[in-house]
Design a protein around this motif. Structure first.
Motif, PDB file in Angstrom:
ATOM      1  N   TYR A  99      71.119  62.341 -62.353  1.00 44.99           N
ATOM      2  CA  TYR A  99      71.863  61.097 -62.176  1.00 44.99           C
ATOM      3  C   TYR A  99      72.437  61.070 -60.756  1.00 44.99           C
ATOM      4  O   TYR A  99      73.149  61.995 -60.362  1.00 44.99           O
ATOM      5  CB  TYR A  99      73.019  60.996 -63.167  1.00 44.99           C
ATOM      6  CG  TYR A  99      72.602  60.857 -64.614  1.00 44.99           C
ATOM      7  CD1 TYR A  99      72.071  59.660 -65.090  1.00 44.99           C
ATOM      8  CD2 TYR A  99      72.759  61.911 -65.508  1.00 44.99           C
ATOM      9  CE1 TYR A  99      71.703  59.526 -66.424  1.00 44.99           C
ATOM     10  CE2 TYR A  99      72.395  61.788 -66.838  1.00 44.99           C
ATOM     11  CZ  TYR A  99      71.866  60.597 -67.291  1.00 44.99           C
ATOM     12  OH  TYR A  99      71.499  60.464 -68.605  1.00 44.99           O
ATOM     13  N   PRO A 100      72.151  60.035 -59.970  1.00 45.74           N
ATOM     14  CA  PRO A 100      72.691  59.985 -58.604  1.00 45.74           C
ATOM     15  C   PRO A 100      74.193  59.775 -58.589  1.00 45.74           C
ATOM     16  O   PRO A 100      74.765  59.180 -59.515  1.00 45.74           O
ATOM     17  CB  PRO A 100      71.955  58.786 -57.979  1.00 45.74           C
ATOM     18  CG  PRO A 100      71.579  57.922 -59.138  1.00 45.74           C
ATOM     19  CD  PRO A 100      71.294  58.866 -60.280  1.00 45.74           C
ATOM     20  N   ALA A 101      74.830  60.247 -57.531  1.00 42.34           N
ATOM     21  CA  ALA A 101      76.280  60.106 -57.401  1.00 42.34           C
ATOM     22  C   ALA A 101      76.706  58.646 -57.417  1.00 42.34           C
ATOM     23  O   ALA A 101      77.783  58.305 -57.912  1.00 42.34           O
ATOM     24  CB  ALA A 101      76.744  60.782 -56.108  1.00 42.34           C
ATOM     25  N   SER A 102      75.845  57.769 -56.886  1.00 40.67           N
ATOM     26  CA  SER A 102      76.177  56.340 -56.838  1.00 40.67           C
ATOM     27  C   SER A 102      76.363  55.761 -58.239  1.00 40.67           C
ATOM     28  O   SER A 102      77.168  54.844 -58.441  1.00 40.67           O
ATOM     29  CB  SER A 102      75.093  55.566 -56.092  1.00 40.67           C
ATOM     30  OG  SER A 102      73.824  55.765 -56.687  1.00 40.67           O
ATOM     31  N   ASP A 103      75.631  56.295 -59.229  1.00 38.62           N
ATOM     32  CA  ASP A 103      75.782  55.809 -60.600  1.00 38.62           C
ATOM     33  C   ASP A 103      77.183  56.101 -61.127  1.00 38.62           C
ATOM     34  O   ASP A 103      77.785  55.289 -61.835  1.00 38.62           O
ATOM     35  CB  ASP A 103      74.749  56.463 -61.522  1.00 38.62           C
ATOM     36  CG  ASP A 103      73.378  55.806 -61.424  1.00 38.62           C
ATOM     37  OD1 ASP A 103      73.227  54.883 -60.609  1.00 38.62           O
ATOM     38  OD2 ASP A 103      72.461  56.240 -62.154  1.00 38.62           O
ATOM     39  N   PHE A 104      77.722  57.269 -60.785  1.00 42.03           N
ATOM     40  CA  PHE A 104      79.054  57.630 -61.252  1.00 42.03           C
ATOM     41  C   PHE A 104      80.127  56.798 -60.545  1.00 42.03           C
ATOM     42  O   PHE A 104      81.135  56.434 -61.155  1.00 42.03           O
ATOM     43  CB  PHE A 104      79.298  59.125 -61.046  1.00 42.03           C
ATOM     44  CG  PHE A 104      78.486  59.983 -61.963  1.00 42.03           C
ATOM     45  CD1 PHE A 104      78.954  60.296 -63.226  1.00 42.03           C
ATOM     46  CD2 PHE A 104      77.247  60.458 -61.575  1.00 42.03           C
ATOM     47  CE1 PHE A 104      78.198  61.075 -64.091  1.00 42.03           C
ATOM     48  CE2 PHE A 104      76.486  61.240 -62.425  1.00 42.03           C
ATOM     49  CZ  PHE A 104      76.956  61.548 -63.692  1.00 42.03           C
ATOM     50  N   ALA A 105      79.896  56.499 -59.269  1.00 42.02           N
ATOM     51  CA  ALA A 105      80.844  55.654 -58.537  1.00 42.02           C
ATOM     52  C   ALA A 105      80.895  54.262 -59.158  1.00 42.02           C
ATOM     53  O   ALA A 105      81.977  53.678 -59.341  1.00 42.02           O
ATOM     54  CB  ALA A 105      80.444  55.577 -57.066  1.00 42.02           C
ATOM     55  N   ARG A 106      79.742  53.732 -59.511  1.00 39.63           N
ATOM     56  CA  ARG A 106      79.679  52.402 -60.141  1.00 39.63           C
ATOM     57  C   ARG A 106      80.303  52.430 -61.525  1.00 39.63           C
ATOM     58  O   ARG A 106      81.008  51.505 -61.926  1.00 39.63           O
ATOM     59  CB  ARG A 106      78.222  51.934 -60.205  1.00 39.63           C
ATOM     60  CG  ARG A 106      77.654  51.583 -58.821  1.00 39.63           C
ATOM     61  CD  ARG A 106      76.142  51.494 -58.818  1.00 39.63           C
ATOM     62  NE  ARG A 106      75.639  50.705 -59.913  1.00 39.63           N
ATOM     63  CZ  ARG A 106      74.538  51.003 -60.602  1.00 39.63           C
ATOM     64  NH1 ARG A 106      73.860  52.106 -60.321  1.00 39.63           N
ATOM     65  NH2 ARG A 106      74.130  50.211 -61.573  1.00 39.63           N
ATOM     66  N   LEU A 107      80.041  53.498 -62.270  1.00 38.94           N
ATOM     67  CA  LEU A 107      80.644  53.647 -63.597  1.00 38.94           C
ATOM     68  C   LEU A 107      82.166  53.647 -63.499  1.00 38.94           C
ATOM     69  O   LEU A 107      82.852  52.992 -64.295  1.00 38.94           O
ATOM     70  CB  LEU A 107      80.156  54.942 -64.237  1.00 38.94           C
ATOM     71  CG  LEU A 107      80.764  55.308 -65.596  1.00 38.94           C
ATOM     72  CD1 LEU A 107      80.364  54.303 -66.670  1.00 38.94           C
ATOM     73  CD2 LEU A 107      80.341  56.720 -66.006  1.00 38.94           C
ATOM     74  N   CYS A 108      82.685  54.361 -62.521  1.00 40.10           N
ATOM     75  CA  CYS A 108      84.143  54.445 -62.353  1.00 40.10           C
ATOM     76  C   CYS A 108      84.756  53.123 -61.928  1.00 40.10           C
ATOM     77  O   CYS A 108      85.975  52.922 -62.066  1.00 40.10           O
ATOM     78  CB  CYS A 108      84.491  55.544 -61.354  1.00 40.10           C
ATOM     79  SG  CYS A 108      84.126  57.205 -61.966  1.00 40.10           S
TER      80      CYS A 108
END
Length: 339
Positions: A276-285
């Protein structure tokens, strides 16, 4: 010199994941255990600000060590047949500094455990530390069970050169997203010795071409010598030691925001959000409805200290956003295939 500590590797791009990891360490291991962040690069503004409120968290500042590992890795990969055959510049996604995690061997902790930043700690580390009283290296992964074509090391080539049985070589295959070890295991003299064997004796060719520039592949080569004693929980004679750890592959049960292996509710060391790319977690947050398995657990730890900031409802992605996400994934896969 500190007796025990935890390392991770991070920069501001993985800020949300790092915060979640640090919170999980405080909750599930100890609020007092020291944690040292090895810089992936110099993009550390958010991290530097974050650790001001975390007295047990520090930045790794031995840049001489980091440079030594950079030089070692660059010289090794420059000697790999992949470099000579392709005559191409290294693909952009291989230009990173994931190998800098190995600077942990030069750090202040006599015994340490390394967690990739895209992980959550799920249980105490007492057992790992006990294992380190006996072993040089401790792992907890299933890399050894992969088909031969998917292993970092060309097992047939290594077997032919060493006369070591393939089964024995395979038992030493491991990941590098989570490992325990000792300070000084790979000092300057050992790196020079490895360089000689890898470059002068062409043992770099034991590393499969498809894993060119992989820190995991290099670590597997570095630890193939039987002089290093290895314990892997997934090869333990005690079945209770064997669990999954990957968010995108394994089934877990959540009990009070701690994950257990679905089989007999065995506690896991950590959940690893690989792929999972880091950008996905930033968007999730930021409240986007991103498709990440065990995302509720991630959000719990990410906002453990700021529950009021946790998104209360995730917003569905628009058709355009979904299309763009799919295109990015396809292009990424094509680039990796070409490389």
């Amino acid at each position: 010199m500190k007796t025990v500590g935890i390392y991770t590797l991070a920069n501001d791009a993985v800020y949300d994941q790092l915060v979640a990891l640090l919170n999980s360490i405080e909750r599930n291991i100890s609020p007092d255990i020291p944690v040292c962040i090895i810089p992936y690069n110099q993009q550390l503004k958010l991290i530097t600000e974050e650790i001001k409120s975390r007295p047990n968290v520090s930045l790794f500042e031995n840049w001489e060590s980091i440079q030594r590992w950079d030089n070692f890795v660059n010289q090794v990969w420059d000697a790999h047949p992949r470099t000579q055959e392709s005559r191409l510049t290294r693909p952009g996604w291989y230009k990173g500094f994931v190998h800098r995690k190995f600077a942990a061997f030069d750090g202040d902790f006599e015994r340490f455990i390394f967690y990739d930043a895209d992980s959550l700690a799920m249980k105490p580390i007492n057992d790992v530390l006990i294992k380190l009283d006996t072993y040089d290296l401790v792992f907890d992964d299933w890399e050894h069970a992969k088909p031969e074509a998917a292993t970092d090391i060309n097992l047939k080539l290594a077997q032919s050169a060493t006369n070591i049985a393939e089964a024995q070589l395979r038992s030493r295959i491991h990941c590098n997203s989570f490992f325990g070890s000792h300070r000084g295991l790979f000092g300057i003299d050992e790196l020079n010795n490895l360089m000689h064997h890898l470059i002068e004796k062409r043992e770099v060719e034991w590393i499969n071409k498809k894993f060119w520039w992989s820190s995991s592949a290099l670590f597997n080569y570095m630890t193939m010598d039987s002089k290093y004693s290895i314990f892997n929980y997934t090869l333990s004679s005690n079945n209770e030691d064997k669990t999954g750890n990957c968010a995108n592959a394994d089934l877990f049960v959540n009990i009070d925001n701690i994950l257990y292996n679905q089989e007999r509710l065995k506690p896991i060391h950590r959940i690893h959000y690989m792929s999972y790319p880091a950008s996905d977690f930033a968007r999730l947050c930021h409240g986007e409805d991103v498709d990440i398995r065990y995302r509720e657990e991630f959000l719990y730890y990410r906002f453990l200290k700021q529950p009021e900031q946790k998104p209360q409802q995730l917003k569905p992605l628009t058709v355009t956003a979904k299309t763009n996400q799919l295109i990015k994934k396809v292009m990424k896969k094509i680039k990796r295939t070409i490389a």
